[in-house]
Design a protein around this motif. Sequence first.
Motif, PDB file in Angstrom:
ATOM      1  N   LEU A 133       0.836  -1.198   0.000  1.00 10.80           N
ATOM      2  CA  LEU A 133       0.000   0.000   0.000  1.00 10.80           C
ATOM      3  C   LEU A 133       0.869   1.245   0.000  1.00 10.80           C
ATOM      4  O   LEU A 133       1.854   1.333   0.722  1.00 10.80           O
ATOM      5  N   ALA A 159      -2.674   5.709   0.034  1.00 10.03           N
ATOM      6  CA  ALA A 159      -3.755   4.776   0.378  1.00 10.03           C
ATOM      7  C   ALA A 159      -3.906   4.661   1.888  1.00 10.03           C
ATOM      8  O   ALA A 159      -5.021   4.601   2.409  1.00 10.03           O
ATOM      9  N   TYR A 211      -9.920  13.636  -4.840  1.00 10.50           N
ATOM     10  CA  TYR A 211     -10.254  12.463  -4.030  1.00 10.50           C
ATOM     11  C   TYR A 211     -10.792  12.836  -2.655  1.00 10.50           C
ATOM     12  O   TYR A 211     -11.421  12.021  -1.995  1.00 10.50           O
ATOM     13  N   LEU A 224      -9.623   5.620  -9.665  1.00 10.05           N
ATOM     14  CA  LEU A 224      -8.202   5.520  -9.334  1.00 10.05           C
ATOM     15  C   LEU A 224      -7.375   5.976 -10.540  1.00 10.05           C
ATOM     16  O   LEU A 224      -7.821   5.889 -11.675  1.00 10.05           O
ATOM     17  N   ASP A 234      -5.946   0.365 -13.344  1.00  8.24           N
ATOM     18  CA  ASP A 234      -7.070   0.375 -12.410  1.00  8.24           C
ATOM     19  C   ASP A 234      -8.312   1.025 -13.012  1.00  8.24           C
ATOM     20  O   ASP A 234      -9.207   1.434 -12.284  1.00  8.24           O
ATOM     21  N   LEU A 266     -12.040   1.315 -11.545  1.00  3.80           N
ATOM     22  CA  LEU A 266     -12.085   1.149 -10.091  1.00  3.80           C
ATOM     23  C   LEU A 266     -12.166   2.521  -9.426  1.00  3.80           C
ATOM     24  O   LEU A 266     -11.548   3.476  -9.881  1.00  3.80           O
ATOM     25  N   THR A 267     -12.940   2.596  -8.353  1.00  3.71           N
ATOM     26  CA  THR A 267     -13.129   3.860  -7.660  1.00  3.71           C
ATOM     27  C   THR A 267     -12.526   3.818  -6.260  1.00  3.71           C
ATOM     28  O   THR A 267     -12.176   2.747  -5.748  1.00  3.71           O
ATOM     29  N   VAL A 268     -12.445   4.984  -5.654  1.00  2.00           N
ATOM     30  CA  VAL A 268     -11.974   5.088  -4.270  1.00  2.00           C
ATOM     31  C   VAL A 268     -12.870   4.249  -3.366  1.00  2.00           C
ATOM     32  O   VAL A 268     -12.381   3.555  -2.475  1.00  2.00           O
ATOM     33  N   LEU A 283     -11.816   0.691  -3.581  1.00  2.00           N
ATOM     34  CA  LEU A 283     -10.558   0.473  -2.858  1.00  2.00           C
ATOM     35  C   LEU A 283     -10.808   0.390  -1.362  1.00  2.00           C
ATOM     36  O   LEU A 283     -10.353  -0.540  -0.694  1.00  2.00           O
ATOM     37  N   ALA A 301     -12.534  -2.808  -0.395  1.00  2.00           N
ATOM     38  CA  ALA A 301     -11.612  -3.951  -0.397  1.00  2.00           C
ATOM     39  C   ALA A 301     -10.761  -3.954   0.870  1.00  2.00           C
ATOM     40  O   ALA A 301     -10.500  -5.005   1.455  1.00  2.00           O
ATOM     41  N   LEU A 302     -10.350  -2.777   1.315  1.00  2.00           N
ATOM     42  CA  LEU A 302      -9.550  -2.686   2.529  1.00  2.00           C
ATOM     43  C   LEU A 302     -10.373  -2.984   3.773  1.00  2.00           C
ATOM     44  O   LEU A 302      -9.832  -3.386   4.793  1.00  2.00           O
ATOM     45  N   VAL A 305      -6.702  -6.422   4.660  1.00  2.00           N
ATOM     46  CA  VAL A 305      -6.333  -6.655   3.277  1.00  2.00           C
ATOM     47  C   VAL A 305      -6.013  -8.123   3.146  1.00  2.00           C
ATOM     48  O   VAL A 305      -5.243  -8.656   3.932  1.00  2.00           O
TER      49      VAL A 305
END
Length: 140
Positions: A14, A18, A58, A78, A83, A86-88, A91, A94-95, A138
Motif C-alpha cells: 500500500l 492509500a 479524491y 483511481l 485500475d 475502479l473507484t476510491v 478500494l 476492499a480494505l 487486506v
Amino acid sequence: MGGVPEGHSGWTFLTNHARVLASIADDPGTRIRDIATRCRLTERAVQKIISDLEQNGYLTHTRQGRSNLYRIEDGTSLRHPADAGLTVAGLLAALDQQDSPESRPGQGAGHQGSDGTEEPADNRMTATRSVRVGRHRVKS
C-alpha cells in the motif's frame, strides 16, 4: 512532537496515499497528527498527501472550529491505467472486508478430506491470509 517515525526500507503493498485515505475513511474528523502516528509518517508528509488528494479530487475538507472534517469523494476513479473503472469506494471497500469464513465461498464449516471424511475448518490450510492495515483488512 514525537520526532520522525522509524523508517522502513524496501517496498510495501500500500502507498502512503492509500494509508492516509484509509485513516481518514475510518475517522473523517481525525487530526493530521493522529494520521501521521497511525501511518508512521511525519505530519508534513501527511499534509502533502492530503494536499495531493484534494488537488486531484479524491478528498475535500471543511473547517469546523479549529479542526477539519474530511469528505472522501467515493466515485472518483483511481489514477493508474491498470485500475481503469475502479473507484476510491471500491478500494476502501476492499480494505474494509472482514476476514470471516462465512464471507468466503467454500470456506465455511469444513471440507472433505482426501479419505472422504469431513475435516474441520481449523485443521486445514488456506491460500488467503488477512493483514490488518489500521482498522482495515487486506487479503494477501
